[in-house]
Design a protein around this motif. Structure first.
Motif, PDB file in Angstrom:
ATOM      1  N   SER A   1       0.850  -1.206   0.000  1.00 16.93           N
ATOM      2  CA  SER A   1       0.000   0.000   0.000  1.00 16.93           C
ATOM      3  C   SER A   1       0.876   1.242   0.000  1.00 16.93           C
ATOM      4  O   SER A   1       2.092   1.158   0.096  1.00 16.93           O
ATOM      5  N   ALA A   2       0.213   2.383   0.005  1.00 18.03           N
ATOM      6  CA  ALA A   2       0.927   3.651   0.160  1.00 18.03           C
ATOM      7  C   ALA A   2       1.542   3.708   1.559  1.00 18.03           C
ATOM      8  O   ALA A   2       1.034   3.108   2.495  1.00 18.03           O
TER       9      ALA A   2
ATOM     10  N   THR B   1      -2.136   7.871   1.759  1.00 16.83           N
ATOM     11  CA  THR B   1      -3.387   7.924   0.992  1.00 16.83           C
ATOM     12  C   THR B   1      -4.256   9.071   1.493  1.00 16.83           C
ATOM     13  O   THR B   1      -4.873   9.792   0.696  1.00 16.83           O
TER      14      THR B   1
ATOM     15  N   GLU C   1       0.830   4.500  -3.933  1.00 15.38           N
ATOM     16  CA  GLU C   1       1.288   3.119  -4.120  1.00 15.38           C
ATOM     17  C   GLU C   1       2.450   3.047  -5.111  1.00 15.38           C
ATOM     18  O   GLU C   1       3.376   2.250  -4.936  1.00 15.38           O
TER      19      GLU C   1
ATOM     20  N   PHE D   1      -4.523  -1.935  -4.334  1.00 18.98           N
ATOM     21  CA  PHE D   1      -5.485  -0.824  -4.421  1.00 18.98           C
ATOM     22  C   PHE D   1      -5.755  -0.354  -5.845  1.00 18.98           C
ATOM     23  O   PHE D   1      -6.804   0.182  -6.134  1.00 18.98           O
TER      24      PHE D   1
ATOM     25  N   ARG E   1     -11.160   2.224  -0.575  1.00 19.53           N
ATOM     26  CA  ARG E   1     -10.179   2.405   0.496  1.00 19.53           C
ATOM     27  C   ARG E   1      -9.875   1.077   1.167  1.00 19.53           C
ATOM     28  O   ARG E   1     -10.751   0.238   1.343  1.00 19.53           O
ATOM     29  N   GLU E   2      -8.646   0.890   1.533  1.00 23.47           N
ATOM     30  CA  GLU E   2      -8.143  -0.340   2.154  1.00 23.47           C
ATOM     31  C   GLU E   2      -8.207  -1.529   1.191  1.00 23.47           C
ATOM     32  O   GLU E   2      -8.180  -2.683   1.601  1.00 23.47           O
ATOM     33  N   GLY E   3      -8.275  -1.223  -0.102  1.00 21.89           N
ATOM     34  CA  GLY E   3      -8.482  -2.269  -1.100  1.00 21.89           C
ATOM     35  C   GLY E   3      -7.277  -3.155  -1.396  1.00 21.89           C
ATOM     36  O   GLY E   3      -7.393  -4.111  -2.162  1.00 21.89           O
ATOM     37  N   SER E   4      -6.128  -2.866  -0.795  1.00 20.10           N
ATOM     38  CA  SER E   4      -4.946  -3.680  -1.111  1.00 20.10           C
ATOM     39  C   SER E   4      -5.071  -5.133  -0.673  1.00 20.10           C
ATOM     40  O   SER E   4      -4.482  -6.021  -1.293  1.00 20.10           O
TER      41      SER E   4
HETATM   42  N1  ASP Z   1      -3.537   2.863   0.440  1.00 22.08           N
HETATM   43  C1  ASP Z   1      -4.936   2.566   0.298  1.00 22.08           C
HETATM   44  C2  ASP Z   1      -5.694   3.065   1.517  1.00 22.08           C
HETATM   45  O1  ASP Z   1      -5.075   3.511   2.461  1.00 22.08           O
HETATM   46  C3  ASP Z   1      -5.190   1.124   0.062  1.00 22.08           C
HETATM   47  C4  ASP Z   1      -4.809   0.207   1.201  1.00 22.08           C
HETATM   48  O2  ASP Z   1      -4.069   0.599   2.099  1.00 22.08           O
HETATM   49  O3  ASP Z   1      -5.253  -0.919   1.213  1.00 22.08           O
HETATM   50  O4  ASP Z   1      -6.887   2.983   1.519  1.00 22.08           O
END
Ligand code: ASP
Ligand code: MG
Length: 424
Positions: free
Chosen positions: A36-37, A42, A119, A183, A197-200
């Motif tokens: 992820s970032a 993000t 990312e 992501f 969001r949080e899609g990784s």
């Molecule tokens: N960087 C993105 C986020 O913070 C994806 C991830 O972390 O999964 O939502």
């Protein structure tokens, strides 16, 4: 082969990157590392995008913060003469070109064209660091392989096309190790999309499924999946193993351990998901797999708190029943407004539903519903779900709270309760 996924917290500074490298060094066999970032980047990109979209010149300050953050990590990891500085500069240049342009009118589109640089930067830095320290790897731009539709910010994966491209691009012919972005995806015409969001986590699952991974490992800052969120409950305990079904239910009820979409692709190919700690790589973590192998014996009660709920109570003005036709009209309104219902309770005269408080408040919903029904609402509520409830568990978490709605099945008890948290 395996897929490792590292979230932002694991690469929030140079120390994190070094730790990642040592975990990868201990792994064997073919490996795809999804990242992820870095840190909270993000969120930082989201601030930048909002300002850019609103033509606010302080966007340059946001951009400066993003550069400063990455530059610090670069300085800590590399020597001035390393090639990575030029690569990162060329990404900065692309971001700069983008935010100098006049934005289109489509916020979600602009969002996807910018946010993914988080990312792209993080994976470039990690890949270069691994190469520098002797772990030869190939950096992949996932946007050429993971294809989606053009639903900006919530794109749907084109499985057939992605399968073809991912199997071709991640062939392990030359190296055992690939580094790529979570992501992100792209449309067939190569416009960047994101998976939510949080899609990784979900990205890792997609790669795992398509590449036929023997396992997917998500590295987090917690020892595994806990039976309660330490933010809201005392003495959380780690769960050693659970079934896919249990994991889906937990994420559905609001547990924020893994992205809700992650389980399905893995379950479909029976690939175990291992959630473990990058702070304690030797610890066992939690293994999510099919029912047969999950530990059925000792079922710990699991506590999930979904905060910021509002309870909407809808009734017929003239004392008539809440029938199917009325309910179908009511649900149509929720669907129109893209509001996800978390709990439903029906009586002869009332229909009560609980939803997340929308960003812009509930008034639009109340107005729409009031066209046909009497509508009341209570806010400042939390939805507490207890899986494998016991009398003691209920006594401890519920007895002292004001309960608005209670629902029990054989394994799950749910309570809509007055929130203990401050509003906001
Ligand atoms: N960087 C993105 C986020 O913070 C994806 C991830 O972390 O999964 O939502
Ligand atoms: Mg993140």
């Amino acid at each position: 082969m395996r897929v490792f996924k590292f979230g932002g917290a694991s690469v929030k500074d140079a120390k994190g990157v070094k730790n990642l490298a040592s975990i990868v060094a201990k792994s064997e066999g073919n490996l795809v590392v999804v990242i992820s970032a870095m840190g909270k980047m993000t969120n930082a990109f989201e601030f930048l995008i909002k300002k850019y979209f609103n033509k606010d010149e302080s966007k340059w300050e946001e951009f400066a913060l993003i550069k400063k953050f990455h530059n610090q990590i670069l300085d800590d990891l590399f020597d001035n003469s390393d090639e990575i500085f030029n690569q990162i500069d060329s990404f900065y240049q692309r971001i700069e070109d983008r935010i100098e342009r006049v934005p289109s009118l489509d916020f979600d589109f602009e969002y996807d064209q910018l946010v993914g640089y988080g990312e792209l930067l993080s994976t470039n830095i990690v890949s270069a660091y691994l190469n520098k320290t002797g772990q030869k790897n190939i950096w992949k731009d996932i946007r050429f392989s993971l294809k989606t539709n053009d639903k900006w910010r919530d794109a749907t994966v084109d499985w057939e096309l992605s399968e073809f491209l991912i199997q071709k691009d991640f062939s392990f012919d030359e190296e055992r190790l690939y580094v790529t972005q979570g992501f992100l995806g792209a449309t067939v015409s190569d416009l960047t999309t994101t998976l939510g969001r949080e899609g990784s986590d979900f990205s890792a699952a997609v790669l795992g499924r398509i590449l036929g991974a023997e396992r997917v490992e998500i590295w987090k800052d917690v020892p595994g999946i806990l039976n309660a969120d330490p933010q809201y409950f005392e003495n959380p305990k780690k769960i050693n193993s659970m079934s896919y079904r249990e994991a889906v239910e937990l994420t559905f009820f609001g547990a924020k351990v893994i992205h809700p979409k992650t389980i399905k692709p893995l379950e479909n190919s029976n690939i175990p998901l291992h959630v473990r700690s990058f702070l304690k790589p030797e610890a066992r973590g939690t293994i999510i797999s099919d029912e047969k192998t999950s530990d059925k014996l000792k079922k710990l009660p699991v506590f999930i708190l979904k905060t910021r709920q509002v309870l909407i109570t809808i009734s017929q003005p003239d004392f008539s029943f809440m029938d199917e036709e009325s309910m179908s009209w009511v649900f149509g309104i929720f669907s129109d407004l893209s509001m996800k219902i978390n709990l439903i309770q029906q009586s002869a005269l009332n229909l009560s539903v609980s939803v997340d408080i929308p960003e812009h408040g509930v008034m639009e919903l109340i107005e729409r519903l009031s066209e046909q029904f009497e509508t009341r609402y209570n806010d400042g509520l939390d939805l507490l779900t207890i899986r494998y409830y016991t009398p003691e568990a209920i006594e401890k978490e519920v007895s002292h709270r004001k309960v608005y709605v209670e629902q029990k099945s054989r394994t799950i008890a749910r309570y809509l309760v007055k929130s203990k948290l401050k509003k906001g």
